[in-house]
Design a protein around this motif. Structure first.
Motif, PDB file in Angstrom:
ATOM      1  N   ILE A  37       0.849  -1.201   0.000  1.00  9.92           N
ATOM      2  CA  ILE A  37       0.000   0.000   0.000  1.00  9.92           C
ATOM      3  C   ILE A  37       0.879   1.243   0.000  1.00  9.92           C
ATOM      4  N   LEU A  38       1.920   1.238   0.825  1.00 13.07           N
ATOM      5  CA  LEU A  38       2.836   2.374   0.876  1.00 13.07           C
ATOM      6  C   LEU A  38       3.554   2.576  -0.451  1.00 13.07           C
ATOM      7  N   PHE A  39       3.951   1.472  -1.102  1.00 17.82           N
ATOM      8  CA  PHE A  39       4.641   1.594  -2.383  1.00 17.82           C
ATOM      9  C   PHE A  39       3.754   2.329  -3.393  1.00 17.82           C
ATOM     10  N   TYR A  40       2.491   1.932  -3.500  1.00 18.90           N
ATOM     11  CA  TYR A  40       1.599   2.586  -4.461  1.00 18.90           C
ATOM     12  C   TYR A  40       1.314   4.028  -4.060  1.00 18.90           C
ATOM     13  N   ARG A  41       1.219   4.273  -2.741  1.00 22.83           N
ATOM     14  CA  ARG A  41       1.014   5.661  -2.295  1.00 22.83           C
ATOM     15  C   ARG A  41       2.180   6.538  -2.728  1.00 22.83           C
ATOM     16  N   PHE A  42       3.396   6.071  -2.458  1.00 25.29           N
ATOM     17  CA  PHE A  42       4.585   6.855  -2.803  1.00 25.29           C
ATOM     18  C   PHE A  42       4.714   7.006  -4.322  1.00 25.29           C
ATOM     19  N   LEU A  43       4.465   5.918  -5.066  1.00 32.02           N
ATOM     20  CA  LEU A  43       4.605   5.960  -6.519  1.00 32.02           C
ATOM     21  C   LEU A  43       3.614   6.941  -7.146  1.00 32.02           C
ATOM     22  N   PHE A  44       2.331   6.811  -6.804  1.00 29.38           N
ATOM     23  CA  PHE A  44       1.306   7.694  -7.387  1.00 29.38           C
ATOM     24  C   PHE A  44       1.518   9.144  -6.967  1.00 29.38           C
ATOM     25  N   MET A  79      10.187   5.733   7.199  1.00 26.73           N
ATOM     26  CA  MET A  79      10.122   5.096   8.520  1.00 26.73           C
ATOM     27  C   MET A  79       8.840   5.503   9.237  1.00 26.73           C
ATOM     28  N   SER A  80       8.529   6.791   9.206  1.00 28.65           N
ATOM     29  CA  SER A  80       7.314   7.279   9.861  1.00 28.65           C
ATOM     30  C   SER A  80       6.067   6.648   9.250  1.00 28.65           C
ATOM     31  N   ALA A  81       6.007   6.609   7.923  1.00 28.86           N
ATOM     32  CA  ALA A  81       4.831   6.064   7.239  1.00 28.86           C
ATOM     33  C   ALA A  81       4.678   4.565   7.479  1.00 28.86           C
ATOM     34  N   VAL A  82       5.792   3.826   7.443  1.00 30.67           N
ATOM     35  CA  VAL A  82       5.746   2.373   7.642  1.00 30.67           C
ATOM     36  C   VAL A  82       5.207   2.040   9.031  1.00 30.67           C
ATOM     37  N   PHE A  83       5.731   2.702  10.052  1.00 30.07           N
ATOM     38  CA  PHE A  83       5.306   2.386  11.416  1.00 30.07           C
ATOM     39  C   PHE A  83       3.867   2.835  11.681  1.00 30.07           C
ATOM     40  N   LEU A  84       3.424   3.923  11.038  1.00 24.35           N
ATOM     41  CA  LEU A  84       2.031   4.344  11.213  1.00 24.35           C
ATOM     42  C   LEU A  84       1.077   3.309  10.615  1.00 24.35           C
ATOM     43  N   PHE A  85       1.360   2.879   9.373  1.00 21.94           N
ATOM     44  CA  PHE A  85       0.501   1.887   8.716  1.00 21.94           C
ATOM     45  C   PHE A  85       0.541   0.555   9.462  1.00 21.94           C
ATOM     46  N   TRP A  86       1.709   0.189   9.962  1.00 20.30           N
ATOM     47  CA  TRP A  86       1.851  -1.037  10.731  1.00 20.30           C
ATOM     48  C   TRP A  86       1.032  -0.934  12.026  1.00 20.30           C
ATOM     49  N   GLY A  87       1.030   0.265  12.595  1.00 19.31           N
ATOM     50  CA  GLY A  87       0.290   0.479  13.835  1.00 19.31           C
ATOM     51  C   GLY A  87      -1.201   0.273  13.693  1.00 19.31           C
ATOM     52  N   TYR A  88      -1.738   0.477  12.473  1.00 21.11           N
ATOM     53  CA  TYR A  88      -3.174   0.269  12.245  1.00 21.11           C
ATOM     54  C   TYR A  88      -3.590  -1.178  12.500  1.00 21.11           C
ATOM     55  N   THR A 211     -10.088  -1.061  -4.959  1.00 15.85           N
ATOM     56  CA  THR A 211      -8.860  -0.895  -4.177  1.00 15.85           C
ATOM     57  C   THR A 211      -7.895   0.052  -4.890  1.00 15.85           C
ATOM     58  N   GLY A 212      -7.828  -0.069  -6.222  1.00 15.26           N
ATOM     59  CA  GLY A 212      -6.982   0.843  -6.991  1.00 15.26           C
ATOM     60  C   GLY A 212      -7.400   2.292  -6.805  1.00 15.26           C
ATOM     61  N   GLY A 213      -8.724   2.528  -6.766  1.00 14.28           N
ATOM     62  CA  GLY A 213      -9.235   3.879  -6.526  1.00 14.28           C
ATOM     63  C   GLY A 213      -8.836   4.391  -5.155  1.00 14.28           C
ATOM     64  N   ASN A 214      -8.918   3.508  -4.138  1.00 15.87           N
ATOM     65  CA  ASN A 214      -8.507   3.905  -2.784  1.00 15.87           C
ATOM     66  C   ASN A 214      -7.026   4.254  -2.729  1.00 15.87           C
ATOM     67  N   LEU A 215      -6.200   3.475  -3.430  1.00  9.71           N
ATOM     68  CA  LEU A 215      -4.759   3.737  -3.427  1.00  9.71           C
ATOM     69  C   LEU A 215      -4.443   5.058  -4.132  1.00  9.71           C
ATOM     70  N   LEU A 216      -5.163   5.316  -5.213  1.00  6.98           N
ATOM     71  CA  LEU A 216      -4.957   6.582  -5.926  1.00  6.98           C
ATOM     72  C   LEU A 216      -5.374   7.768  -5.065  1.00  6.98           C
ATOM     73  N   LEU A 217      -6.535   7.639  -4.399  1.00  8.21           N
ATOM     74  CA  LEU A 217      -7.005   8.717  -3.521  1.00  8.21           C
ATOM     75  C   LEU A 217      -6.078   8.888  -2.322  1.00  8.21           C
ATOM     76  N   LEU A 218      -5.508   7.777  -1.836  1.00  8.56           N
ATOM     77  CA  LEU A 218      -4.544   7.851  -0.734  1.00  8.56           C
ATOM     78  C   LEU A 218      -3.328   8.685  -1.136  1.00  8.56           C
ATOM     79  N   ALA A 219      -2.906   8.541  -2.386  1.00  7.34           N
ATOM     80  CA  ALA A 219      -1.756   9.302  -2.872  1.00  7.34           C
ATOM     81  C   ALA A 219      -2.105  10.766  -3.123  1.00  7.34           C
ATOM     82  N   LEU A 220      -3.325  11.021  -3.565  1.00  5.19           N
ATOM     83  CA  LEU A 220      -3.693  12.376  -3.962  1.00  5.19           C
ATOM     84  C   LEU A 220      -4.173  13.234  -2.785  1.00  5.19           C
TER      85      LEU A 220
END
Length: 287
Positions: A37-44, A79-88, A211-220
């Protein structure tokens, strides 16, 4: 009118950042790992920021000397993003985002300990407020409280972002224009994720269009729009007021968690959130 617009931009920046769980949790429920999820967020986000820089006719040029600094910033942000998402995975997303919001408190601690920034009773009072707030959150979850490992993980997320902010302020690279700096942070972060995930579990394919839409919106929305609004807010009302308006970030995340995902909300959780937000506002105003 300019100040009014600045307040609106500040609210938009913090509220949109607080929407991270709205797009992340559904993707996790579809079986996606937080690393992918983080990879697609960063990429988009990187692609979107690149397009904005092109339209704005800004230069992409950087020197070789700037690459190590940009790599370090990307690592800390990642690092901040990974640990936040992991924390969920360990606690309610609203509670996790509120604990992450403690990064100004940790930034102040770092500056006092390592850079000899002036100590004051107000700052120690704010730190104590934040500690009590986290304690309230830890014991306020009706499902049995936050686990020690979950709390540790999300505190690492806040620490990562605090280190990112301190590093930006201390390095010459911090003088680079905000959007270009953010673009390279996400570009290097994307490359780090590509290498790291590719060498271990592999990057998951996006399972469906929803899910693709959610990932795109997460990035935007919580990334590109939040950063653009932040820049405009700082220009209009300054960094202090913009930082205070950042209190909308955990409030938005908590509302999303309660109304969208049915996360628990008790009096103790409410008091904890209020104490942490108060601590951060005291820190910001005293700075």
């Amino acid at each position: 009118m300019n100040k009014f617009n600045g307040f609106l931009y500040g609210l938009l920046s913090s509220a949109s950042f607080g929407l991270i769980p709205l797009f992340t949790i559904p993707a996790m429920r579809e079986g996606m790992h937080f690393e992918s999820i983080l990879f697609y967020r960063f990429l988009f986000a990187c692609l979107a920021l690149g397009c904005i820089l092109l339209l704005d006719k800004q230069s992409f040029r950087i020197s070789r000397k700037e690459i190590p600094s940009l790599s370090l910033l990307a690592f800390l942000y990642l690092m901040s993003a990974v640990f936040l998402f992991w924390g969920y995975k360990f606690m309610a997303s609203g509670v996790a985002t509120t604990i992450h919001f403690m990064y100004p408190v940790l930034t102040t601690l770092i500056m006092m300990i390592f850079f000899r920034e002036k100590k004051s009773a107000w700052r120690f009072f704010a730190i104590a407020l934040a500690v009590v707030g986290v304690s309230c959150l830890s014991y306020g979850d009706s499902s049995g409280g936050i686990t020690a490992i979950g709390l540790f993980i999300v505190l690492l997320s806040a620490l990562g972002y605090a280190l990112y902010l301190v590093t930006v302020s201390q390095l010459k690279i911090g003088q680079m224009k905000g959007l270009r700096l953010t673009f390279y942070v996400f570009l290097f972060g994307t490359l780090f994720l590509l290498v790291g995930i590719g060498a271990t579990t592999g990057i998951q394919a996006i399972p469906d269009w929803h899910t693709g839409g959610n990932l795109l919106l997460l990035a935007l929305i919580p990334t590109v729009i939040s950063n653009l609004a932040l820049v405009q807010a700082v220009k209009s009302i300054g960094s202090t007021l913009t930082s205070v308006l950042g209190a909308m970030e955990p409030v938005t995340a908590v509302c999303v968690g309660i109304f969208m995902f049915g996360e628990p909300f008790t009096r103790s959780i409410g008091i904890g959130i209020l104490l942490i937000i108060s601590a951060v506002i005291v820190i910001i105003l005293r700075r």
